[in-house]
Design a protein around this motif. Structure first.
Motif, short mmCIF file in Angstrom:
data_model
loop_
_atom_site.label_atom_id
_atom_site.label_comp_id
_atom_site.label_asym_id
_atom_site.label_seq_id
_atom_site.Cartn_x
_atom_site.Cartn_y
_atom_site.Cartn_z
N TYR A 1 -7.62 1.24 38.98
CA TYR A 1 -8.34 0.03 39.36
C TYR A 1 -9.56 0.36 40.21
O TYR A 1 -10.59 -0.31 40.11
CB TYR A 1 -7.42 -0.94 40.11
N THR A 2 -9.45 1.37 41.06
CA THR A 2 -10.59 1.77 41.88
C THR A 2 -11.73 2.28 41.02
O THR A 2 -12.89 1.91 41.23
CB THR A 2 -10.16 2.86 42.88
N ILE A 3 -11.42 3.13 40.04
CA ILE A 3 -12.45 3.63 39.14
C ILE A 3 -13.09 2.49 38.37
O ILE A 3 -14.32 2.42 38.23
CB ILE A 3 -11.85 4.66 38.16
N ALA A 4 -12.28 1.56 37.89
CA ALA A 4 -12.81 0.44 37.12
C ALA A 4 -13.72 -0.44 37.97
O ALA A 4 -14.80 -0.85 37.53
CB ALA A 4 -11.66 -0.39 36.55
N GLN A 5 -13.32 -0.71 39.21
CA GLN A 5 -14.14 -1.58 40.05
C GLN A 5 -15.40 -0.91 40.57
O GLN A 5 -16.39 -1.58 40.83
CB GLN A 5 -13.30 -2.10 41.22
N GLU A 6 -15.37 0.41 40.73
CA GLU A 6 -16.57 1.11 41.19
C GLU A 6 -17.62 1.26 40.09
O GLU A 6 -18.81 1.34 40.39
CB GLU A 6 -16.21 2.51 41.71
N SER A 7 -17.21 1.30 38.84
CA SER A 7 -18.15 1.59 37.77
C SER A 7 -18.62 0.35 37.01
O SER A 7 -19.43 0.47 36.10
CB SER A 7 -17.53 2.58 36.79
N ILE A 8 -18.15 -0.83 37.39
CA ILE A 8 -18.51 -2.05 36.67
C ILE A 8 -19.52 -2.84 37.49
O ILE A 8 -19.42 -2.94 38.72
CB ILE A 8 -17.24 -2.90 36.42
N VAL B 1 -21.28 -6.01 39.12
CA VAL B 1 -20.64 -7.12 39.83
C VAL B 1 -20.54 -8.38 38.97
O VAL B 1 -19.55 -9.12 39.03
CB VAL B 1 -21.40 -7.42 41.14
N ASP B 2 -21.53 -8.62 38.13
CA ASP B 2 -21.52 -9.82 37.28
C ASP B 2 -20.42 -9.79 36.23
O ASP B 2 -19.97 -10.84 35.78
CB ASP B 2 -22.87 -9.98 36.59
N MET B 3 -19.98 -8.60 35.84
CA MET B 3 -18.95 -8.46 34.80
C MET B 3 -17.56 -8.19 35.37
O MET B 3 -16.62 -8.01 34.61
CB MET B 3 -19.35 -7.31 33.87
N MET B 4 -17.42 -8.17 36.68
CA MET B 4 -16.17 -7.74 37.31
C MET B 4 -14.97 -8.58 36.88
O MET B 4 -13.92 -8.05 36.52
CB MET B 4 -16.31 -7.79 38.83
N GLY B 5 -15.08 -9.88 36.90
CA GLY B 5 -13.95 -10.74 36.57
C GLY B 5 -13.48 -10.57 35.14
O GLY B 5 -12.28 -10.48 34.88
N ARG B 6 -14.41 -10.50 34.23
CA ARG B 6 -14.06 -10.36 32.81
C ARG B 6 -13.40 -9.01 32.52
O ARG B 6 -12.39 -8.93 31.83
CB ARG B 6 -15.29 -10.53 31.94
N VAL B 7 -14.00 -7.96 33.06
CA VAL B 7 -13.46 -6.62 32.79
C VAL B 7 -12.10 -6.44 33.46
O VAL B 7 -11.17 -5.90 32.86
CB VAL B 7 -14.46 -5.53 33.25
N MET B 8 -11.95 -6.91 34.69
CA MET B 8 -10.67 -6.75 35.39
C MET B 8 -9.57 -7.58 34.72
O MET B 8 -8.40 -7.17 34.72
CB MET B 8 -10.79 -7.11 36.86
N SER B 9 -9.91 -8.71 34.12
CA SER B 9 -8.89 -9.47 33.40
C SER B 9 -8.44 -8.73 32.15
O SER B 9 -7.25 -8.74 31.81
CB SER B 9 -9.40 -10.87 33.05
#
Length: 97
Positions: free
Chosen positions: A72-79, A81-89
């Motif tokens: 999750y840390t890797i995913a949140q650091e490399s995405i 900010v505008d796409m964060m919600g969609r990618v994390m879902s």
């Protein structure tokens, strides 16, 4: 007993992971966590005693922390900010689906 073992393993893993911050090789840490859990599951399938099963679930919970937190840390650091919600879902759906 098995659920409690999983919880204890996750708490111990979280304490260890928050004590030692792993900034480098987070992807490798995730892969090693997956391999560790695979080996523990193989050990769990060969267990002849009910005393071994809670120990195995403690180890599975411990290894699970080393999979999800760096991933999750890797995913949140490399995405962005505008796409964060969609990618994390999508990441949540893939990991828990």
């Amino acid at each position: 007993m098995l659920e409690a073992g999983m919880g204890v393993g996750m708490i111990v893993g979280t304490i260890l992971l928050s004590t030692f911050i792993f900034k480098r090789n987070q992807g490798a840490l995730t892969i090693y966590g997956l391999l560790f859990i695979s080996l523990v599951i193989i050990l769990m399938s060969q267990a002849n005693s009910l005393l071994i099963l809670p120990i195995c679930t403690v180890l599975i919970g411990f290894g699970g922390v080393f999979i999800f937190v760096p991933f999750y840390t890797i995913a949140q650091e490399s995405i962005h900010v505008d796409m964060m919600g969609r990618v994390m879902s999508i990441v949540y759906l893939a990991s828990h689906g």
